[in-house]
Design a protein around this motif. Structure first.
Motif, PDB file in Angstrom:
ATOM      1  N   SER A  12       0.933  -1.295  -0.107  1.00 25.65           N
ATOM      2  CA  SER A  12      -0.021   0.053   0.061  1.00 25.65           C
ATOM      3  C   SER A  12       0.995   1.305  -0.024  1.00 25.65           C
ATOM      4  CB  SER A  12      -0.967  -0.230   1.425  1.00 25.65           C
ATOM      5  OG  SER A  12      -1.155   1.200   1.782  1.00 25.65           O
ATOM      6  N   GLN A  13       0.562   2.128  -0.803  1.00 27.07           N
ATOM      7  CA  GLN A  13       1.573   3.290  -1.235  1.00 27.07           C
ATOM      8  C   GLN A  13       2.035   3.936   0.208  1.00 27.07           C
ATOM      9  OE1 GLN A  13       0.231   6.232  -4.120  1.00 27.07           O
ATOM     10  NE2 GLN A  13       2.363   6.817  -4.442  1.00 27.07           N
ATOM     11  N   LEU A  14       1.192   4.280   0.837  1.00 30.59           N
ATOM     12  CA  LEU A  14       1.624   5.357   2.225  1.00 30.59           C
ATOM     13  C   LEU A  14       2.137   4.408   3.291  1.00 30.59           C
ATOM     14  CD1 LEU A  14       1.960   7.892   3.807  1.00 30.59           C
ATOM     15  CD2 LEU A  14      -0.323   7.937   3.995  1.00 30.59           C
ATOM     16  N   ARG A  15       1.886   3.168   3.368  1.00 31.65           N
ATOM     17  CA  ARG A  15       2.424   2.258   4.505  1.00 31.65           C
ATOM     18  C   ARG A  15       3.829   1.918   3.859  1.00 31.65           C
ATOM     19  NH1 ARG A  15      -2.980   0.321   5.155  1.00 31.65           N
ATOM     20  NH2 ARG A  15      -2.644  -1.517   3.679  1.00 31.65           N
ATOM     21  N   LEU A  16       3.976   1.637   2.764  1.00 28.91           N
ATOM     22  CA  LEU A  16       5.373   1.056   2.065  1.00 28.91           C
ATOM     23  C   LEU A  16       6.200   2.324   2.251  1.00 28.91           C
ATOM     24  CD1 LEU A  16       7.245  -0.845   0.828  1.00 28.91           C
ATOM     25  CD2 LEU A  16       6.371  -0.081  -1.363  1.00 28.91           C
ATOM     26  N   ALA A  17       5.866   3.723   1.990  1.00 25.51           N
ATOM     27  CA  ALA A  17       6.564   4.923   2.058  1.00 25.51           C
ATOM     28  C   ALA A  17       7.171   4.836   3.562  1.00 25.51           C
ATOM     29  CB  ALA A  17       5.868   5.975   1.493  1.00 25.51           C
TER      30      ALA A  17
ATOM     31  N   MET B   1      -0.012  12.229  -0.483  1.00 24.94           N
ATOM     32  CA  MET B   1       0.119  10.935  -0.984  1.00 24.94           C
ATOM     33  C   MET B   1      -1.085   9.993  -0.739  1.00 24.94           C
ATOM     34  SD  MET B   1       3.097   8.047  -0.298  1.00 24.94           S
ATOM     35  CE  MET B   1       4.389   9.098  -1.034  1.00 24.94           C
ATOM     36  N   LYS B   4      -3.039   3.795  -2.009  1.00 27.21           N
ATOM     37  CA  LYS B   4      -3.694   2.885  -2.949  1.00 27.21           C
ATOM     38  C   LYS B   4      -2.945   1.755  -3.229  1.00 27.21           C
ATOM     39  CE  LYS B   4      -1.605   5.798  -6.603  1.00 27.21           C
ATOM     40  NZ  LYS B   4      -1.813   6.725  -7.490  1.00 27.21           N
ATOM     41  N   PHE B   6      -0.613  -0.562  -5.647  1.00 23.41           N
ATOM     42  CA  PHE B   6       0.285  -0.173  -6.980  1.00 23.41           C
ATOM     43  C   PHE B   6       0.818  -1.345  -7.382  1.00 23.41           C
ATOM     44  CE2 PHE B   6       2.211   0.661  -3.031  1.00 23.41           C
ATOM     45  CZ  PHE B   6       3.416   1.073  -3.161  1.00 23.41           C
ATOM     46  N   MET B  18      12.017   6.951  -0.905  1.00 29.28           N
ATOM     47  CA  MET B  18      11.997   6.914   0.482  1.00 29.28           C
ATOM     48  C   MET B  18      13.420   6.834   1.071  1.00 29.28           C
ATOM     49  SD  MET B  18       9.096   8.038   1.528  1.00 29.28           S
ATOM     50  CE  MET B  18       8.876   9.373   0.116  1.00 29.28           C
TER      51      MET B  18
END
Lengths: 95, 202
Positions: A12-17, B1, B4, B6, B18
């Motif tokens: 998931s984009q934000l959690r991975l970030a 951000m 979602k 991906f 990051m």
């Protein structure tokens, strides 16, 4: 070709970030993570809680100069999960 | 951000981005190099002048330095205790450097003690030991913060140390000039450049 299952928590984009950011530092404040991920405070807070619930990160809430401060750090479980996620990702990439 | 799902390539790009962001947090403004550099430089030059002019109280020059150094160290310790977590992020590099700073000061104390009890302090050889310790510190700092100018600073300080040991007592008071020159080239100039670079990139 065998595709390894991707951890739904991390995929998931934000959690991975958040996890990718925390893997490179010892600990970071909520404000730092928000700035680097460009996320809204509400969304980030929700995703941080999800990561905390599964034990991937540790969240320390304290006061600094009378203001609340939230510090996040990755746990050893989070590091293992991240490593497994990257290994799984490699199975999706063309060799 | 947005949150979602991906594809794997997006995932890898995000991880890479990051990790770069985390790496960008590993920086230091170099203020300590400037402060300590000028303090050492001024003390060395003042001591040299005092010897040449035969000042009566020339023996107190380094005592003045010790007082300033004690105040600076106390301030640094208080700052790290009282203003703990001032930075919004703590990197492994910052943690390593803070431990190395402590090791540096312990080694410095051992050099002062060792050269005092063995008599090496009086013939100026202490500056050779000091320069090689500075060089060691600069080398690590250059690697930790990827600031190559400090590699040159380290090389100059190692060269200065070798020169002092080679010359031994023949150098006389000029050992202070060698020390000041090495500090100027190894601490002050790279320190000011690091400081400017820090604020330019902020």
């Amino acid at each position: 070709m065998d595709f390894k299952e991707l951890d739904p928590i991390l995929h998931s984009q934000l959690r991975l970030a958040v996890i990718s950011l925390l893997i490179g530092v010892k600990e970071a404040e909520f404000t730092f993570i928000r700035e680097k991920t460009n996320a809204t405070a509400g969304n980030l807070s929700v995703q941080i809680n999800k990561l905390k619930e599964v034990g991937y990160i540790e969240v320390i809430k304290q006061f600094k100069d009378n203001y609340p401060q939230t510090i996040c750090k990755i746990t050893s479980k989070g590091i293992s999960a991240f490593e497994s996620y990257v290994t799984a990702l490699q199975s999706y990439l063309p060799k | 951000m947005e949150d979602k799902n991906f594809n794997p390539v997006d995932s890898l790009n995000l991880i890479d981005s990051m990790l770069k962001q985390a790496k960008s947090a590993e920086k230091d403004k170099g203020a300590d190099w400037i402060v300590w550099g000028w303090l050492l430089f001024i003390t060395s030059i003042t001591h040299y002048i005092s010897i040449k002019l035969q000042w009566e109280y020339r023996g107190y020059v380094w005592m003045g330095f010790n007082v300033c150094a004690a105040i600076l160290i106390l301030y640094t310790v208080l700052r790290s205790v009282v203003f703990k977590r001032k930075s919004p992020v703590r990197t492994y590099t910052n943690l390593l450097v803070s431990r190395l700073t402590l090791a540096f000061f312990i080694s410095l104390g051992v050099i002062f003690y060792g050269t005092a009890v063995t008599g090496l302090q009086s013939d100026g050889l202490v500056f050779g030991f000091l320069l090689q310790l500075y060089a060691f510190w600069m080398f690590i700092y250059a690697a930790a913060f990827r600031f190559s100018l400090f590699y040159w600073g380290a090389a100059i300080n190692w060269a200065g140390a070798v020169f002092i040991f080679y010359s031994k007592e023949k150098l006389g008071a000029e050992v202070l000039l060698v020390h000041a020159l090495c500090v100027g080239l190894g601490y002050i100039i790279p320190g000011h450049i690091a400081y400017k670079k820090f604020y330019r990139n902020k």
